[in-house]
Design an enzyme around this catalytic site. Structure first.
Site, PDB file in Angstrom:
ATOM      1  N   GLU A 152     -10.040  -2.435-120.706  1.00  0.00           N
ATOM      2  CA  GLU A 152      -8.943  -1.703-120.078  1.00  0.00           C
ATOM      3  C   GLU A 152      -8.217  -2.573-119.059  1.00  0.00           C
ATOM      4  OE1 GLU A 152      -8.067   2.341-117.441  1.00  0.00           O
ATOM      5  OE2 GLU A 152     -10.116   1.580-117.640  1.00  0.00           O
ATOM      6  N   ASP A 185      -4.232   2.447-120.861  1.00  0.00           N
ATOM      7  CA  ASP A 185      -4.152   3.550-119.906  1.00  0.00           C
ATOM      8  C   ASP A 185      -2.701   3.670-119.443  1.00  0.00           C
ATOM      9  OD1 ASP A 185      -4.081   4.844-117.238  1.00  0.00           O
ATOM     10  OD2 ASP A 185      -6.252   4.894-117.422  1.00  0.00           O
ATOM     11  N   HIS A 188      -1.739   2.683-115.656  1.00  0.00           N
ATOM     12  CA  HIS A 188      -1.653   1.253-115.366  1.00  0.00           C
ATOM     13  C   HIS A 188      -0.468   0.625-116.097  1.00  0.00           C
ATOM     14  CE1 HIS A 188      -5.405   1.466-113.235  1.00  0.00           C
ATOM     15  NE2 HIS A 188      -5.996   2.005-114.281  1.00  0.00           N
ATOM     16  N   ARG A 217      -0.736   9.164-111.238  1.00  0.00           N
ATOM     17  CA  ARG A 217      -2.176   9.283-111.500  1.00  0.00           C
ATOM     18  C   ARG A 217      -2.625  10.725-111.606  1.00  0.00           C
ATOM     19  NH1 ARG A 217      -5.485   6.862-114.781  1.00  0.00           N
ATOM     20  NH2 ARG A 217      -7.006   5.456-113.831  1.00  0.00           N
ATOM     21  N   GLU A 246      -7.618  10.945-118.131  1.00  0.00           N
ATOM     22  CA  GLU A 246      -8.313  10.400-116.957  1.00  0.00           C
ATOM     23  C   GLU A 246      -7.327  10.440-115.797  1.00  0.00           C
ATOM     24  OE1 GLU A 246     -10.940   6.555-115.620  1.00  0.00           O
ATOM     25  OE2 GLU A 246      -8.969   6.204-116.493  1.00  0.00           O
TER      26      GLU A 246
END
Length: 268
Positions: A152, A185, A188, A217, A246
């Protein structure tokens, strides 16, 4: 709707004393699976009897996201070796559950070139060699177990080694194992990729897992990521694996998380 990407939610946001109870809640919110958290000290392996019981009860747990204090790119070699050993353990557990793989960054919170002292104790070449060694070992374990390890990329404030999908792809090319894939992700990517859709397209053949959270986020829908473009890109690269949420939450889990599968499935 395309061949369905299972929309999964991480276990820590679900109330319940057992995974079976968490699974009932996740399904009632519209989720297709649970992403496990792989804590340190071989905690996941210690949970194996409970995890196998949950599998027998029909709980779908395709992936594990690491949650440890040190990682495979640690500056301290003893910590690095321990992280590799623990990730190997997590790969074996997810294989025993019939899952797909386990996800790890190069490091998290260890060093940032954007914060003092700005220069890490290893050269970029040394960083690369450490990661090739660590991921090569994990890739061989994953290959033997019939699963994958997902690298990741994290944003520049959380890691100095692997920030973009292209960074991860370069490392995977050096390793040369199909069992080492990219874990993308969206949070990011929103920070690091000038064009997230183009980056996904370019890395498409190497994408093994996807995690989704919004630009701030929080859960998808609470920020400004273009989820229609995300869904179109996921379809374009032919990715049909899980998409795991997440994220932090903008409100109580039972109020904000049920809207997420509806949002994502609108475009997948």
């Amino acid at each position: 709707m395309s061949p369905i990407n299972a929309v999964c939610v991480q276990e820590q946001v679900l109330k319940g004393d057992t995974l079976e109870e968490k699974w009932d809640l996740a399904q009632s919110w519209g989720y297709d699976g649970i992403e496990l958290r792989g804590q340190g000290e071989r905690a996941l392996s210690a949970r194996l009897p409970d995890l196998q019981r949950a599998v027998r009860a029909g709980v779908h747990m395709p992936t594990v996201c690491v949650e440890m204090s040190h990682f495979i790119g640690a500056f301290d070699d003893d910590l690095r070796r321990d992280a590799v050993a623990q990730m190997s353990d997590q790969l074996r557990v997810v294989a025993a559950l019939g899952g797909r793989g386990a996800m790890t960054p190069a490091s998290w919170g260890m060093f940032s070139r954007r914060l003092p002292p700005f220069e890490p104790p290893r050269t970029p070449e040394q960083d690369t060699q450490v990661l090739v060694d660590s991921l090569g070992e994990l890739g061989r374990v994953a290959e033997q177990e019939g699963v994958s390890v997902y690298l990741e990329p994290l944003n520049r404030y959380e890691d100095h080694m692997v920030n973009t999908l292209a960074d991860a792809a370069r490392l995977i090319g050096l390793i040369g194992l199909d069992s080492v894939r990219i874990g993308a992700d969206t949070y990011h990517m929103n920070i690091e990729e000038a064009d997230p859709a183009a980056a996904l397209m370019h890395a498409g053949p190497l994408i093994g897992h996807v995690q989704a959270s919004d630009s701030n986020r929080l859960e998808p829908g609470a920020g400004h990521i273009d989820w229609a473009l995300f869904g179109a890109t996921v379809q374009a690269i032919g990715y049909t694996g899980p998409i795991a949420i997440e994220s932090r939450l903008s409100g109580p889990a039972d109020e904000v998380l049920p809207a997420v599968p509806v949002l994502l499935r609108r475009y997948l």
